[in-house]
Design a protein around this motif. Structure first.
Motif, PDB file in Angstrom:
ATOM      1  N   VAL A  22      45.824  68.625 -90.474  1.00 46.12           N
ATOM      2  CA  VAL A  22      45.157  69.120 -91.610  1.00 46.12           C
ATOM      3  C   VAL A  22      45.519  68.145 -92.712  1.00 46.12           C
ATOM      4  CG1 VAL A  22      44.669  71.180 -93.273  1.00 46.12           C
ATOM      5  CG2 VAL A  22      45.060  71.455 -90.884  1.00 46.12           C
ATOM      6  N   PHE A  23      44.344  67.857 -93.568  1.00 38.50           N
ATOM      7  CA  PHE A  23      44.593  66.964 -94.632  1.00 38.50           C
ATOM      8  C   PHE A  23      44.439  67.984 -95.937  1.00 38.50           C
ATOM      9  CE2 PHE A  23      43.402  64.502 -91.312  1.00 38.50           C
ATOM     10  CZ  PHE A  23      44.176  63.347 -91.256  1.00 38.50           C
ATOM     11  N   GLU A  24      44.965  67.754 -97.025  1.00 38.14           N
ATOM     12  CA  GLU A  24      45.187  68.653 -98.246  1.00 38.14           C
ATOM     13  C   GLU A  24      44.955  67.984 -99.393  1.00 38.14           C
ATOM     14  OE1 GLU A  24      47.342  72.641 -98.493  1.00 38.14           O
ATOM     15  OE2 GLU A  24      48.495  71.479 -97.058  1.00 38.14           O
ATOM     16  N   ALA A  25      44.580  68.438-100.628  1.00 39.49           N
ATOM     17  CA  ALA A  25      44.666  68.053-101.723  1.00 39.49           C
ATOM     18  C   ALA A  25      44.269  68.842-102.705  1.00 39.49           C
ATOM     19  CB  ALA A  25      43.401  66.959-102.103  1.00 39.49           C
ATOM     20  N   GLY A  26      45.015  68.844-103.794  1.00 39.49           N
ATOM     21  CA  GLY A  26      44.931  70.128-105.009  1.00 39.49           C
ATOM     22  C   GLY A  26      45.439  70.954-104.583  1.00 39.49           C
ATOM     23  N   ARG A  27      46.673  71.170-104.030  1.00 39.96           N
ATOM     24  CA  ARG A  27      47.490  72.284-103.777  1.00 39.96           C
ATOM     25  C   ARG A  27      47.681  73.265-104.919  1.00 39.96           C
ATOM     26  NH1 ARG A  27      50.244  68.272-100.638  1.00 39.96           N
ATOM     27  NH2 ARG A  27      49.997  68.563 -98.297  1.00 39.96           N
ATOM     28  N   ARG A  28      47.798  72.361-106.108  1.00 40.47           N
ATOM     29  CA  ARG A  28      48.078  73.176-107.319  1.00 40.47           C
ATOM     30  C   ARG A  28      47.031  74.261-107.678  1.00 40.47           C
ATOM     31  NH1 ARG A  28      45.952  68.448-107.968  1.00 40.47           N
ATOM     32  NH2 ARG A  28      44.042  68.103-109.099  1.00 40.47           N
ATOM     33  N   ASN A  29      45.709  73.800-107.063  1.00 41.97           N
ATOM     34  CA  ASN A  29      44.807  74.910-107.428  1.00 41.97           C
ATOM     35  C   ASN A  29      44.898  76.086-106.397  1.00 41.97           C
ATOM     36  OD1 ASN A  29      43.672  72.884-109.154  1.00 41.97           O
ATOM     37  ND2 ASN A  29      42.886  71.858-107.587  1.00 41.97           N
ATOM     38  N   VAL A  30      45.693  76.584-106.036  1.00 46.28           N
ATOM     39  CA  VAL A  30      45.692  77.732-105.188  1.00 46.28           C
ATOM     40  C   VAL A  30      44.998  78.929-105.532  1.00 46.28           C
ATOM     41  CG1 VAL A  30      47.524  79.452-104.087  1.00 46.28           C
ATOM     42  CG2 VAL A  30      48.077  77.098-104.230  1.00 46.28           C
ATOM     43  N   GLY A  31      44.274  79.457-104.565  1.00 41.71           N
ATOM     44  CA  GLY A  31      43.553  80.472-104.878  1.00 41.71           C
ATOM     45  C   GLY A  31      41.826  80.037-105.016  1.00 41.71           C
ATOM     46  N   GLU A  32      41.609  78.806-104.688  1.00 39.42           N
ATOM     47  CA  GLU A  32      40.223  78.322-104.792  1.00 39.42           C
ATOM     48  C   GLU A  32      39.902  77.219-103.727  1.00 39.42           C
ATOM     49  OE1 GLU A  32      37.742  79.090-106.665  1.00 39.42           O
ATOM     50  OE2 GLU A  32      38.614  80.443-108.244  1.00 39.42           O
ATOM     51  N   PRO A  33      40.038  78.001-102.419  1.00 35.90           N
ATOM     52  CA  PRO A  33      40.088  77.124-101.202  1.00 35.90           C
ATOM     53  C   PRO A  33      38.636  76.420-100.958  1.00 35.90           C
ATOM     54  CG  PRO A  33      40.079  79.327-100.667  1.00 35.90           C
ATOM     55  CD  PRO A  33      40.402  79.408-102.139  1.00 35.90           C
ATOM     56  N   ILE A  34      38.617  75.535-100.611  1.00 33.26           N
ATOM     57  CA  ILE A  34      37.243  74.799 -99.962  1.00 33.26           C
ATOM     58  C   ILE A  34      37.656  74.107 -98.800  1.00 33.26           C
ATOM     59  CG2 ILE A  34      37.259  72.853-101.426  1.00 33.26           C
ATOM     60  CD1 ILE A  34      34.275  73.244-101.732  1.00 33.26           C
ATOM     61  N   VAL A  35      36.914  74.387 -97.739  1.00 36.68           N
ATOM     62  CA  VAL A  35      37.379  73.790 -96.402  1.00 36.68           C
ATOM     63  C   VAL A  35      36.092  73.009 -95.984  1.00 36.68           C
ATOM     64  CG1 VAL A  35      37.899  74.320 -93.940  1.00 36.68           C
ATOM     65  CG2 VAL A  35      38.514  76.014 -95.606  1.00 36.68           C
ATOM     66  N   LEU A  36      36.476  71.664 -95.501  1.00 31.19           N
ATOM     67  CA  LEU A  36      35.473  70.579 -95.210  1.00 31.19           C
ATOM     68  C   LEU A  36      35.544  70.296 -93.637  1.00 31.19           C
ATOM     69  CD1 LEU A  36      36.185  67.957 -98.262  1.00 31.19           C
ATOM     70  CD2 LEU A  36      34.708  70.103 -98.226  1.00 31.19           C
ATOM     71  N   CYS A  37      34.245  70.654 -92.967  1.00 32.44           N
ATOM     72  CA  CYS A  37      34.225  70.540 -91.710  1.00 32.44           C
ATOM     73  C   CYS A  37      33.479  69.212 -91.333  1.00 32.44           C
ATOM     74  CB  CYS A  37      33.625  71.830 -91.238  1.00 32.44           C
ATOM     75  SG  CYS A  37      34.682  73.185 -91.560  1.00 32.44           S
ATOM     76  N   HIS A  38      34.060  68.454 -90.369  1.00 28.69           N
ATOM     77  CA  HIS A  38      33.424  66.987 -90.043  1.00 28.69           C
ATOM     78  C   HIS A  38      32.395  67.224 -89.061  1.00 28.69           C
ATOM     79  CE1 HIS A  38      35.597  66.747 -86.440  1.00 28.69           C
ATOM     80  NE2 HIS A  38      36.778  67.100 -87.086  1.00 28.69           N
ATOM     81  N   GLY A  39      31.611  66.279 -88.757  1.00 30.37           N
ATOM     82  CA  GLY A  39      30.710  66.288 -87.455  1.00 30.37           C
ATOM     83  C   GLY A  39      31.366  65.353 -86.495  1.00 30.37           C
ATOM     84  N   TRP A  40      30.453  64.854 -85.509  1.00 30.88           N
ATOM     85  CA  TRP A  40      30.534  64.009 -84.329  1.00 30.88           C
ATOM     86  C   TRP A  40      29.739  62.662 -84.580  1.00 30.88           C
ATOM     87  CZ3 TRP A  40      27.709  61.516 -80.484  1.00 30.88           C
ATOM     88  CH2 TRP A  40      28.264  60.970 -79.558  1.00 30.88           C
ATOM     89  N   PRO A  41      30.251  61.740 -84.333  1.00 31.22           N
ATOM     90  CA  PRO A  41      31.801  61.368 -83.537  1.00 31.22           C
ATOM     91  C   PRO A  41      32.615  61.035 -84.980  1.00 31.22           C
ATOM     92  CG  PRO A  41      30.612  59.531 -83.156  1.00 31.22           C
ATOM     93  CD  PRO A  41      29.675  60.567 -84.080  1.00 31.22           C
ATOM     94  N   GLU A  42      33.072  62.071 -85.738  1.00 30.65           N
ATOM     95  CA  GLU A  42      33.660  61.913 -86.829  1.00 30.65           C
ATOM     96  C   GLU A  42      35.108  62.221 -86.934  1.00 30.65           C
ATOM     97  OE1 GLU A  42      30.700  61.944 -90.616  1.00 30.65           O
ATOM     98  OE2 GLU A  42      30.129  63.605 -89.255  1.00 30.65           O
ATOM     99  N   HIS A  43      35.537  62.573 -88.193  1.00 23.82           N
ATOM    100  CA  HIS A  43      37.097  62.738 -88.298  1.00 23.82           C
ATOM    101  C   HIS A  43      37.307  63.286 -89.945  1.00 23.82           C
ATOM    102  CE1 HIS A  43      41.092  61.380 -89.451  1.00 23.82           C
ATOM    103  NE2 HIS A  43      41.258  61.091 -88.175  1.00 23.82           N
ATOM    104  N   ALA A  44      38.196  63.951 -90.086  1.00 23.82           N
ATOM    105  CA  ALA A  44      38.622  64.463 -91.423  1.00 23.82           C
ATOM    106  C   ALA A  44      38.234  63.424 -92.444  1.00 23.82           C
ATOM    107  CB  ALA A  44      39.873  65.058 -91.696  1.00 23.82           C
ATOM    108  N   PHE A  45      38.323  62.064 -92.239  1.00 23.43           N
ATOM    109  CA  PHE A  45      38.536  60.989 -92.953  1.00 23.43           C
ATOM    110  C   PHE A  45      36.927  60.915 -93.546  1.00 23.43           C
ATOM    111  CE2 PHE A  45      38.495  56.528 -93.901  1.00 23.43           C
ATOM    112  CZ  PHE A  45      39.124  56.313 -94.793  1.00 23.43           C
ATOM    113  N   SER A  46      36.003  61.374 -92.893  1.00 22.43           N
ATOM    114  CA  SER A  46      34.368  61.225 -93.264  1.00 22.43           C
ATOM    115  C   SER A  46      34.262  61.972 -94.731  1.00 22.43           C
ATOM    116  CB  SER A  46      33.599  61.954 -92.448  1.00 22.43           C
ATOM    117  OG  SER A  46      33.946  63.264 -92.119  1.00 22.43           O
ATOM    118  N   TRP A  47      35.298  62.863 -95.060  1.00 22.26           N
ATOM    119  CA  TRP A  47      35.257  63.551 -96.298  1.00 22.26           C
ATOM    120  C   TRP A  47      35.851  62.820 -97.405  1.00 22.26           C
ATOM    121  CZ3 TRP A  47      31.350  66.638 -96.568  1.00 22.26           C
ATOM    122  CH2 TRP A  47      31.000  67.503 -95.463  1.00 22.26           C
TER     123      TRP A  47
END
Length: 314
Positions: A22-47
């Motif tokens: 899992v790659f995370e950014a904006g941990r300071r913004n706890v309480g406002e989660p947004i989860v990014l889900c990649h496709g195929w043949p992809e990777h979290a890096f696509s975001w």
């Protein structure tokens, strides 16, 4: 171009009997989660283009490599990649961070998972943003059977199911060439060739169109798939009819506020009746092909952030 070293460092998170990278950014913004889900043949890096902007907009950005990808777990059983497992991973990810619900963003197969997650666990999803793949009406015929009847046995969804292991081996023999040929834009129209199109693509020595990323960016994807192989990610396709059965008894209407982003040159068909199943949907179309958030990074980010701001003021 984007600097690959700027992407967040991953952590491994235990969820639902597996571990996700899992790659995370904006941990300071706890309480406002947004989860990014990649496709195929992809990777979290696509975001990679969207992560900094979403963190700056006040979100705790959570980007998993879903099971079968990158350094996440790769179970061996095909059925371990059905929609119950894939959506269960995302629910467990929310539990890990202590969130009751989140906004979920999906592209391609990631969109299919987000649609399924929202049907199976509607109380865990507060907003939906999906790119490329619209809501798929369940219909009366299992999806692979339907595709085989309409598109034939060489259509890649059907081929992955009817000839398991064949395409996987070709992709693994030609990983760098396959991904280089896949991640293109402005590809000229050509006559359909006989055989399985993606196998032909993996074997093609000369790419068509223009690259959508730098060599350094492409190397992130190539390295990941050289390490993981392709079978675990293709196993997602081998659960399409199983998913059709698993979704038989759920309420098919998605009530959450939804943003659907299409690329007007994407080969994926648009939904003709999206609003029947997703009544609170807004549609945005960008001038691009399939790899929407990588082909048009600024426009995609702007569309997402603007829509989220509007939801906050409604």
């Amino acid at each position: 171009m984007f600097n690959p070293t700027a992407f967040p460092e991953p952590t491994r998170v235990p969820v639902n009997g597996v571990e996700l990278e899992v790659f995370e950014a904006g941990r300071r913004n706890v309480g406002e989660p947004i989860v990014l889900c990649h496709g195929w043949p992809e990777h979290a890096f696509s975001w990679r283009h969207q992560v900094p902007a979403l963190a700056a907009a006040g979100y705790h950005v959570i980007v998993p490599n879903q099971r079968g990808y990158g350094n996440s777990s790769r179970p061996t059983e095909v059925t371990d990649y059905d929609i119950e497992h894939l959506s269960g991973d995302l629910v467990a990810l929310l539990d890990h961070y202590g969130y009751a619900d989140a906004t979920f963003v999906g592209h391609d197969w990631g969109a299919h998972v987000v649609w399924g997650l929202t049907l199976l666990h509607p109380n865990r999803v507060n907003k939906v943003i999906n790119l490329s793949l619209p809501y798929l009406e369940r219909g009366d015929v299992p999806w692979i059977e339907f595709m085989e009847g309409v598109l034939g046995g060489d259509f890649y969804f059907v081929h992955f199911n009817r000839q398991p292991g064949v395409a996987d081996a070709v992709f693994e023999e030609n990983t760098s060439q396959f991904l280089r040929n896949m991640y293109r834009k402005n590809v000229p129209a050509t006559e359909p060739q006989p055989g399985m199109a993606l196998i032909n693509l993996a074997r093609a020595e000369t790419p068509l169109g223009e690259p959508i990323m730098s060599d350094g960016e492409l190397a992130v994807f190539v390295s990941a798939f050289e390490s993981s192989g392709f079978t675990s990610s293709i196993n997602w396709y081998r659960n399409v009819d199983r998913n059709w059965r698993l979704l038989a008894d759920v309420n098919p209407i998605i009530q959450q506020p939804t943003l659907m982003v299409y690329g007007d040159r994407d080969a994926v068909a648009r939904s003709e009746n999206l609003a029947e199943f997703v009544p609170n949907v807004e549609v945005v179309t960008l001038d691009c092909g399939h790899w929407i958030q990588q082909e048009k990074p600024e426009e995609t980010t702007q569309a997402i952030v603007k829509w989220l701001e509007q939801q906050g003021t409604d």
